[in-house]
Structures are given as structure tokens and as C-alpha cells.
Design an enzyme around this catalytic site. Structure first.
Site, PDB file in Angstrom:
ATOM      1  N   LYS A  74      -1.319  38.118 -11.768  1.00 42.22           N
ATOM      2  CA  LYS A  74      -2.237  38.324 -12.889  1.00 42.22           C
ATOM      3  C   LYS A  74      -2.202  39.744 -13.454  1.00 42.22           C
ATOM      4  CE  LYS A  74      -5.565  34.763 -11.567  1.00 42.22           C
ATOM      5  NZ  LYS A  74      -6.999  34.476 -11.291  1.00 42.22           N
ATOM      6  N   ASP A 110     -10.932  33.816 -16.716  1.00 44.43           N
ATOM      7  CA  ASP A 110     -11.617  33.817 -15.424  1.00 44.43           C
ATOM      8  C   ASP A 110     -13.039  34.372 -15.543  1.00 44.43           C
ATOM      9  OD1 ASP A 110      -9.642  32.692 -13.822  1.00 44.43           O
ATOM     10  OD2 ASP A 110      -8.691  34.618 -13.402  1.00 44.43           O
TER      11      ASP A 110
END
Length: 295
Positions: A74, A110
Site C-alpha cells: 500500500k 480504507d
């Protein structure tokens, strides 16, 4: 004429058990879309996390519409993108890449995913002192979400001291000095003894990484426990916490709400998150939709 065919994928390590393909494809089927979601497992390919840039370029060249990015890529993916959405730039982590006109733009769903799940599942828990385990890509997102939700202070615990300190510094710049702190795992017993709740944001407890992130005797009934791992929905941490009477939140809600946001970015269509919550409960083994466990 609106586009009705999409090719997307997920890049990460050990992603075989991921429910993202089924979550996305079920919702696409209900909307009458042709939607293929492919897993790109760096472990299966035998390549290091640093290969994420090559994989992103290959996906773009092969005609993918977008990608989800998960552990441990990420943060590594950022240097290989053409642009970042503001939230992804603030976080320093990307979990969604959209390809458009030959350009790759990074997003982070997220944050919104965890915030929506937490507000839904643990709406009235105290948030004065929150301890968070994990300062990686998911950790950056959930710490931002926790402070956005009103946490007074988040202490980030990570085995990598520099990573914890870096995240805490970023949080303090964004939310104000004193809102975040960093600590090593050796301080966890003292921190949890004085905390309102703990957010777990490491891979421990995943199907490929079973176990507890810290000793069970550090839990107590007054402590709420929020989990980021969603496969399985009931990790050993949650099972132990529930047995003690802790208020708990599994990772299913975050998985659904971040997937819904990514689906919207990929397709331009509005997903039905309520239907997707039902989907993940079925797909992950019949556990009830994410929410608070009664004490």
C-alpha cells in the site's frame, strides 16, 4: 453509452483467501455488469513487494480498469502512480488504483471504510484513549479514521519504531499536536491497562498469519476491540475478547465499505452496501453482519 464491462484486480501477498473478488462480482452481477476481478498474488508469482510498480504497469497495459492494493504494497505503490487523491496523499498509503486515459491515480478507501464500519458497529464507546497496533498502510488509514471519529488520543504501537513515529508525526500535523503518540510493543501492557479500546491493524489473525497479536491476559471486559482482519471474520483476538465480554467489531464492515467505495471509483455506479454486508456474512461463514457484541 455507459460502460458495462470491467476488469479489475488485487495485488498483495497471500491474497488467495480474499473475499474481494466475490464481493465486487456479486454486486456487479446484481447491477447487470460484466465484471472480472483477478487476484495477483506476489507470493504465488515469486516476486518481492517492490515489484508492485511493474505489476501496476502491466495491468494498465493489459487493459485493467483498476486495482485494489493490499499488504505489503500500500505504501510501496505510491512511487509508481501518476497522481494521488487528497486522502491517499495525506495518508501516504493507497489501496485503490484507477486507470483512466493511460494514467494511474491512487485512492484510499480504507479510511472511509473503517470510519463507516466503526460508526455503525461501535457507535457509543469511549474514545479518550485509543491504542492501535500496526503502523502500516491499513494502520495509517484506521488511525486517521479514529481521530476523525473523535478519538482524543491515539497511541500507535509498532515493532518498527521509525514507522510508528512517522505515523504519529503525520497524525499530529494533520489533527494537532498531542493527538497521537508512538510506542514500542514493550509498553503495550501499560498502555492497554489505561486504554478505552484497541484497534488491531496488523496481519496477525489472517488465514495466512494465525494467532494473537498480543497476550490474551492484556484484555479486560471494559476494553473495546476493533479488528481490521476480515478473513476469518472471527479472529482469535475477537473470539478471546468476546469471551471476556468486550465490545467488539470485526473487520467485515471495513472490508465492505472500502469495497463499496472502490466499486464506485471503478464503475461510476452506486453500490448497495447493505446487500454487500449480507454478502460478506455469507461468504465468511455465516457470521452476523458486523456490529457490537452485547456484554
Amino acid at each position: 453509452m455507459a460502460k458495462d464491462s470491467f476488469l479489475v484486480g488485487l495485488i498483495g501477498a497471500g491474497v488467495g483467501p480474499s473475499l474481494s473478488p466475490a464481493l465486487h462480482e456479486r454486486e456487479a452481477d446484481r447491477q447487470g455488469l460484466r465484471y472480472l476481478y483477478r487476484l495477483i498474488d506476489i507470493d504465488a508469482l515469486g516476486v518481492p513487494p517492490e515489484a508492485v510498480g511493474d505489476l501496476v504497469r502491466a495491468a494498465r497495459d493489459l487493459g485493467f480498469d483498476g486495482l485494489n492494493i493490499t499488504h505489503p504494497c500500500k505504501q510501496l505503490v505510491i512511487g509508481h502512480l501518476d497522481a494521488l487523491a487528497p486522502q491517499a496523499e495525506a495518508l501516504g498509503a493507497v489501496n485503490t488504483v484507477v486507470f483512466e486515459d493511460g494514467r494511474a491515480t491512487g485512492h484510499n478507501t480504507d479510511v472511509t471504510g473503517f470510519a463507516a464500519s466503526f460508526a455503525r458497529g461501535l457507535p457509543d464507546v469511549p474514545l479518550e484513549r485509543v491504542v492501535q497496533l500496526g503502523a502500516g498502510g491499513a494502520g495509517a488509514a484506521v488511525a486517521h479514521a479514529a481521530l476523525t471519529l473523535g478519538a482524543e488520543r491515539v497511541t500507535v504501537v509498532d515493532a518498527l519504531a521509525d514507522r510508528a513515529a512517522g505515523l504519529a508525526a503525520t497524525l499530529n500535523r494533520h489533527f494537532g499536536e498531542g493527538r497521537a503518540a508512538a510506542a514500542g510493543p514493550e509498553l503495550l501492557p501499560a498502555l492497554l491497562a489505561g486504554a478505552d479500546g484497541v484497534v488491531h491493524a496488523t496481519p496477525t489473525g489472517m488465514a495466512a498469519h494465525p494467532g494473537m497479536p498480543f497476550p490474551a491476559d492484556l484484555l479486560r471486559p471494559e476494553l473495546w476491540v476493533a479488528e481490521v482482519v476480515y478473513r476469518p471474520l472471527e479472529t482469535e483476538l475477537l473470539r478471546t475478547a468476546r469471551a471476556l465480554g468486550c465490545a467488539t467489531l470485526d473487520g467485515g464492515g471495513m472490508a465492505v465499505f472500502q469495497a463499496a467505495d472502490a466499486f464506485r471509483l471503478f464503475t461510476g455506479r452506486e453500490p448497495d452496501s447493505a446487500r454487500m454486508l449480507t454478502d460478506i456474512a455469507e461468504l465468511a461463514g455465516g457470521v452476523a453482519a458486523p456490529g457490537r457484541t452485547a456484554r
